[in-house]
Design an enzyme around this catalytic site. Structure first.
Site, PDB file in Angstrom:
ATOM      1  N   LYS A   1       0.838  -1.202   0.000  1.00 62.19           N
ATOM      2  CA  LYS A   1       0.000   0.000   0.000  1.00 62.19           C
ATOM      3  C   LYS A   1       0.875   1.255   0.000  1.00 62.19           C
ATOM      4  O   LYS A   1       0.613   2.203  -0.740  1.00 62.19           O
ATOM      5  CB  LYS A   1      -0.955  -0.014   1.204  1.00 62.19           C
ATOM      6  CG  LYS A   1      -2.038  -1.082   1.075  1.00 62.19           C
ATOM      7  CD  LYS A   1      -2.848  -1.259   2.354  1.00 62.19           C
ATOM      8  CE  LYS A   1      -3.768  -2.473   2.199  1.00 62.19           C
ATOM      9  NZ  LYS A   1      -4.549  -2.741   3.422  1.00 62.19           N
TER      10      LYS A   1
ATOM     11  N   GLN B   1      -5.238  -0.269   9.385  1.00 59.77           N
ATOM     12  CA  GLN B   1      -4.750  -1.564   8.908  1.00 59.77           C
ATOM     13  C   GLN B   1      -5.191  -2.678   9.859  1.00 59.77           C
ATOM     14  O   GLN B   1      -4.853  -2.657  11.042  1.00 59.77           O
ATOM     15  CB  GLN B   1      -3.218  -1.527   8.783  1.00 59.77           C
ATOM     16  CG  GLN B   1      -2.612  -2.809   8.237  1.00 59.77           C
ATOM     17  CD  GLN B   1      -3.070  -3.126   6.819  1.00 59.77           C
ATOM     18  OE1 GLN B   1      -3.052  -2.266   5.958  1.00 59.77           O
ATOM     19  NE2 GLN B   1      -3.511  -4.351   6.587  1.00 59.77           N
TER      20      GLN B   1
ATOM     21  N   ASP C   1     -11.267   2.705   3.089  1.00 59.56           N
ATOM     22  CA  ASP C   1     -11.459   1.256   3.068  1.00 59.56           C
ATOM     23  C   ASP C   1     -12.928   0.892   2.845  1.00 59.56           C
ATOM     24  O   ASP C   1     -13.251  -0.278   2.626  1.00 59.56           O
ATOM     25  CB  ASP C   1     -10.991   0.645   4.399  1.00 59.56           C
ATOM     26  CG  ASP C   1      -9.706  -0.147   4.250  1.00 59.56           C
ATOM     27  OD1 ASP C   1      -9.337  -0.451   3.100  1.00 59.56           O
ATOM     28  OD2 ASP C   1      -9.094  -0.472   5.279  1.00 59.56           O
TER      29      ASP C   1
END
Ligand code: NAD
Length: 241
Positions: free
Chosen positions: A3, A47, A70
């Site tokens: 990422k 995360q 997300d």
């Protein structure tokens, strides 16, 4: 790592906040509040998985839905459920992009999703419904997984169980998307589908690694760009980004 690398390659400035594993819940909430309030921040990514003492939901819900790149905030999942998607969960979005890139239209097809997690299976089912597939969702309590899988024109598997889906279960000509990433005792990675046997029957099948994983990161980059554009409707983001 992937990422962060993708951010560098696309010109997204990424600020990592790596907290100790024993971070108290309030400290993480405070950090999210600061990022929510910081006008220089367009997107916030928590995360997962978090350490065992931190259940993810309160933190996911603390993120400003406009910065939820997300797509896991209940507001954004709700938008997807109501056929009005804004930020879409990255892995299911990546699967839909993959299908579209290969000219596979889910409309009218029988799609089976194995796995019903908030992260993958559930939003994947919503995405496939939005694309007008007839969707079945399987999980640990499904009585006859082989029979459900055998009916799938499009099969998306996200269970986290190596070799769960046997090649002989696959309908000839089916499209098989393997989201699973499992590390075996010898250190190698494999998916949830018995790739060798399934690829003899499937029309299309994704490998692990290298199939869905990179699409998840590509979708994250799309979500970041779109979040930035929505926060700056002047168009400057698209012109300079
Ligand atoms: P999870 O453990 O939260 O959910 C697993 C789901 O699979 C559950 O709904 C469970 O009921 C179902 N399941 C488990 N065993 C089953 C069985 N024997 N029969 C039927 N259903 C069964 O996992 P998750 O977060 O959804 O992730 C699933 C897999 O996808 C993992 O391997 C994970 O590493 C991988 N993953 C990959 C990406 C990617 O970018 N490629 C992204 C996220 C997750």
């Amino acid at each position: 790592r992937g990422k962060k690398r993708a951010c560098e390659q696309t010109g997204v400035v990424a600020f990592g906040h790596e907290l100790p594993a024993d971070t108290p819940p309030q400290a993480l909430l405070d950090l999210i509040d600061r990022l929510n309030a910081d006008d220089a921040v367009d997107g916030i990514l928590l995360q997962l998985p978090l350490p065992a003492h931190l259940a993810p939901q309160p933190f996911l819900e603390r993120i400003d839905p406009a910065k939820d790149v997300d797509g896991l905030h209940p507001y954004n999942i709700g938008r997807l459920a109501l056929k009005m998607p804004l930020a879409r969960p990255c892995t299911p979005r990546g699967v839909m992009t993959l299908l579209s890139a290969y000219g596979i239209d889910p409309a009218g097809k029988k799609a089976v999703v194995v796995g019903a997690s908030n992260l993958v299976g559930r939003p994947q089912a919503l995405e496939l419904m939005l694309a007008r597939a007839t969707v079945t969702v399987c999980h640990r309590a499904t009585a006859d997984l082989a029979a459900e899988v055998a009916g799938a024109d499009i099969l998306v598997v996200a269970a986290g169980v190596p070799g769960l889906i046997r090649g002989g279960w696959i309908k000839p000509g089916a499209v098989v998307i393997d989201v699973g990433i499992n590390r075996l005792a010898d250190g190698t990675l494999c998916g949830d589908v018995d790739f060798a046997a399934a690829s003899a029957r499937a029309a299309f099948i994704t490998p692990v690694p290298g199939g869905v994983g990179p699409m998840t990161i590509a979708s994250l980059m799309q979500n970041i760009l779109e979040a930035a554009e929505r926060r700056d409707p002047s168009g400057n983001v698209a012109r300079h980004g």
